[in-house]
Motif scaffolding. Structure first.
Motif, mmCIF file in Angstrom:
data_model
loop_
_atom_site.group_PDB
_atom_site.id
_atom_site.type_symbol
_atom_site.label_atom_id
_atom_site.label_comp_id
_atom_site.label_asym_id
_atom_site.label_seq_id
_atom_site.Cartn_x
_atom_site.Cartn_y
_atom_site.Cartn_z
ATOM 1 N N LEU A 3 -24.180 -10.640 103.129
ATOM 2 C CA LEU A 3 -24.226 -9.762 101.945
ATOM 3 C C LEU A 3 -24.883 -8.204 102.203
ATOM 4 N N ILE A 4 -24.270 -7.203 101.495
ATOM 5 C CA ILE A 4 -24.750 -5.918 101.580
ATOM 6 C C ILE A 4 -24.697 -5.864 99.994
ATOM 7 N N ILE A 5 -26.054 -5.833 99.412
ATOM 8 C CA ILE A 5 -26.381 -5.381 98.142
ATOM 9 C C ILE A 5 -26.784 -4.193 97.821
ATOM 10 N N LYS A 6 -26.275 -3.511 97.066
ATOM 11 C CA LYS A 6 -26.611 -1.984 96.376
ATOM 12 C C LYS A 6 -26.906 -2.161 94.922
ATOM 13 N N GLY A 7 -28.059 -1.440 94.623
ATOM 14 C CA GLY A 7 -28.582 -1.428 93.134
ATOM 15 C C GLY A 7 -29.518 -2.292 93.079
ATOM 16 N N GLU A 8 -29.951 -2.528 91.656
ATOM 17 C CA GLU A 8 -31.098 -3.432 91.214
ATOM 18 C C GLU A 8 -30.404 -4.552 90.037
ATOM 19 N N LEU A 9 -30.868 -5.554 90.312
ATOM 20 C CA LEU A 9 -30.543 -6.709 89.294
ATOM 21 C C LEU A 9 -31.230 -6.575 88.009
ATOM 22 N N SER A 10 -30.325 -6.610 86.894
ATOM 23 C CA SER A 10 -31.157 -6.498 85.460
ATOM 24 C C SER A 10 -32.326 -7.203 85.193
ATOM 25 N N LYS A 11 -33.404 -6.900 84.764
ATOM 26 C CA LYS A 11 -34.520 -7.683 84.462
ATOM 27 C C LYS A 11 -34.584 -8.206 83.171
ATOM 28 N N ALA A 12 -33.342 -7.731 82.189
ATOM 29 C CA ALA A 12 -33.811 -8.153 80.704
ATOM 30 C C ALA A 12 -33.445 -9.602 80.742
ATOM 31 N N VAL A 33 -27.851 -7.263 76.806
ATOM 32 C CA VAL A 33 -27.396 -6.195 78.019
ATOM 33 C C VAL A 33 -26.444 -6.862 78.739
ATOM 34 N N VAL A 34 -25.413 -5.720 79.010
ATOM 35 C CA VAL A 34 -24.241 -6.218 80.349
ATOM 36 C C VAL A 34 -24.635 -5.478 81.428
ATOM 37 N N GLN A 35 -24.402 -6.157 82.427
ATOM 38 C CA GLN A 35 -24.452 -5.467 83.970
ATOM 39 C C GLN A 35 -23.240 -5.651 84.556
ATOM 40 N N PRO A 36 -22.380 -4.659 84.974
ATOM 41 C CA PRO A 36 -21.185 -4.796 85.444
ATOM 42 C C PRO A 36 -21.605 -4.943 87.152
ATOM 43 N N ILE A 37 -20.861 -5.901 87.876
ATOM 44 C CA ILE A 37 -21.050 -6.068 89.245
ATOM 45 C C ILE A 37 -19.584 -6.128 89.980
ATOM 46 N N THR A 38 -19.789 -5.251 91.168
ATOM 47 C CA THR A 38 -18.507 -5.209 92.051
ATOM 48 C C THR A 38 -18.663 -5.914 93.294
ATOM 49 N N VAL A 39 -17.751 -7.067 93.513
ATOM 50 C CA VAL A 39 -17.959 -7.690 94.826
ATOM 51 C C VAL A 39 -16.650 -7.629 95.274
ATOM 52 N N THR A 40 -17.107 -6.762 96.723
ATOM 53 C CA THR A 40 -15.768 -6.277 97.258
ATOM 54 C C THR A 40 -16.062 -6.952 98.987
ATOM 55 N N TYR A 41 -14.832 -7.464 99.492
ATOM 56 C CA TYR A 41 -15.008 -7.949 100.837
ATOM 57 C C TYR A 41 -14.359 -6.887 101.778
ATOM 58 N N ALA A 42 -15.452 -6.125 102.134
ATOM 59 C CA ALA A 42 -15.078 -4.530 102.692
ATOM 60 C C ALA A 42 -15.030 -4.424 104.079
ATOM 61 N N THR A 89 -17.677 -12.000 111.371
ATOM 62 C CA THR A 89 -18.591 -11.985 110.223
ATOM 63 C C THR A 89 -17.853 -10.680 109.049
ATOM 64 N N ILE A 90 -17.727 -11.328 107.879
ATOM 65 C CA ILE A 90 -17.154 -10.585 106.751
ATOM 66 C C ILE A 90 -18.599 -9.858 106.173
ATOM 67 N N GLN A 91 -18.248 -8.713 105.991
ATOM 68 C CA GLN A 91 -19.441 -8.054 105.061
ATOM 69 C C GLN A 91 -18.992 -7.807 103.583
ATOM 70 N N VAL A 92 -19.788 -8.456 102.876
ATOM 71 C CA VAL A 92 -19.459 -8.394 101.386
ATOM 72 C C VAL A 92 -20.513 -7.448 100.642
ATOM 73 N N LEU A 147 -15.337 -0.830 93.476
ATOM 74 C CA LEU A 147 -14.389 -1.110 94.462
ATOM 75 C C LEU A 147 -13.941 0.008 95.354
ATOM 76 N N VAL A 148 -13.610 1.047 94.489
ATOM 77 C CA VAL A 148 -13.124 2.227 95.302
ATOM 78 C C VAL A 148 -14.198 2.827 96.337
ATOM 79 N N ASN A 149 -15.355 2.822 95.612
ATOM 80 C CA ASN A 149 -16.428 3.306 96.669
ATOM 81 C C ASN A 149 -16.660 2.491 98.053
ATOM 82 N N ALA A 150 -16.560 1.129 97.640
ATOM 83 C CA ALA A 150 -16.990 0.313 98.851
ATOM 84 C C ALA A 150 -15.799 0.480 100.024
#
Length: 256
Positions: free
Chosen positions: A56-65, A170-179, A215-218, A249-252
């Motif tokens: 896993l490579i996690i970017k950003g922060e998880l919503s605390k709401a 609150v809605v938090q969008p998440i992108t999962v990319t097998y990059a 190893t697959i980086q996600v 997805l595009v950025n990843a």
């Protein structure tokens, strides 16, 4: 980076070992202390993910709401292992998932909410989700409604975004990319293999194929949470979420 059937055999052995070792503990905790069982379930999912070889490579922060409606793209059952590792929420899934081998059993015991996505049943599904949100339970929703090939985002259905509007959640969008593959950009052809979207490929065959890789980086991109009251309709909220996930997805792929 050749494919390795030997590596796949080793990984299947590890998966079996984790299943035989952790399942009794997991089952017992769910019986005596369900919240603790759910937390152990996330560790269980993480262990399986590591056995398969996904980093896993996690970017950003998880919503605390609390609660939060997490919405993500969906290309494989591996998404459940990825998001289930660190997102403290119940999955919302089509009822067919309950019949998947092993994964369906685990999903059910992790409190997955099964809904009928047919048009006539949308209202009942919405009411079911509202019940959990009223209990301050966060949810993970896959608005595409099915799996994609991992190279694009399918249009988001807006129906279940209605719960966020109605309950001001609150809605938090998440992108999962097998990059990445062994820390190199993953070739496009391999990205499609990561996606489990063909009815002609069963789960075990798909898992055997990807278990032969290194190893697959996600990359998991946690986008800024959205205030539902800032949108005129559920369709606008769904479209804004779609654009955020698509951008991730595009950025990843552009910046591996």
């Amino acid at each position: 980076m050749p494919l390795s059937p030997t590596l796949a055999v080793w990984r299947f052995f590890l998966i079996t070992l984790v299943f035989l070792t952790y399942t009794p503990i997991y089952w017992t905790l769910l019986k005596v202390n369900k919240p603790l069982g759910f937390r152990f379930g996330r560790f269980y999912l993480s262990s399986w993910r590591k056995c398969i070889g996904h980093q896993l490579i996690i970017k950003g922060e998880l919503s605390k709401a609390s609660p939060t409606l997490f919405v993500s793209n969906h290309s494989s059952y591996i998404d459940i292992l990825v998001l289930g590792t660190f997102v403290p929420a119940r999955f919302v899934a089509k009822k067919e998932v309950a019949k998947w081998p092993i994964m369906g059993w685990l999903a059910t015991n992790q409190g997955t909410i099964y809904i009928d996505r047919s048009r006539n049943a949308i209202s009942d599904g919405t009411e079911k989700l509202i019940e959990y949100l009223d209990q301050k339970e966060s949810l993970i929703l896959f608005p595409e409604g099915t799996t994609s090939d991992g190279c694009r985002i399918l249009p988001f259905g807006s129906s279940f975004f209605d719960v966020a509007i109605k309950k001001n959640v609150v809605v938090q969008p998440i992108t999962v990319t097998y990059a990445g593959w062994d820390r190199l950009p993953m070739p496009r052809a391999m990205r499609k293999v990561c996606g489990w979207f063909s009815p002609d490929v069963d789960m075990v065959s798909h898992l055997w194929a990807i278990a032969q890789w290194g190893t697959i980086q996600v990359v998991v991109d946690l986008h800024p949470p959205m205030d539902p009251q800032a949108f005129a309709s559920r369709k606008d909220l769904a479209q804004a979420s779609f654009k955020a996930v698509q951008r991730g997805l595009v950025n990843a792929f552009a910046k591996p």
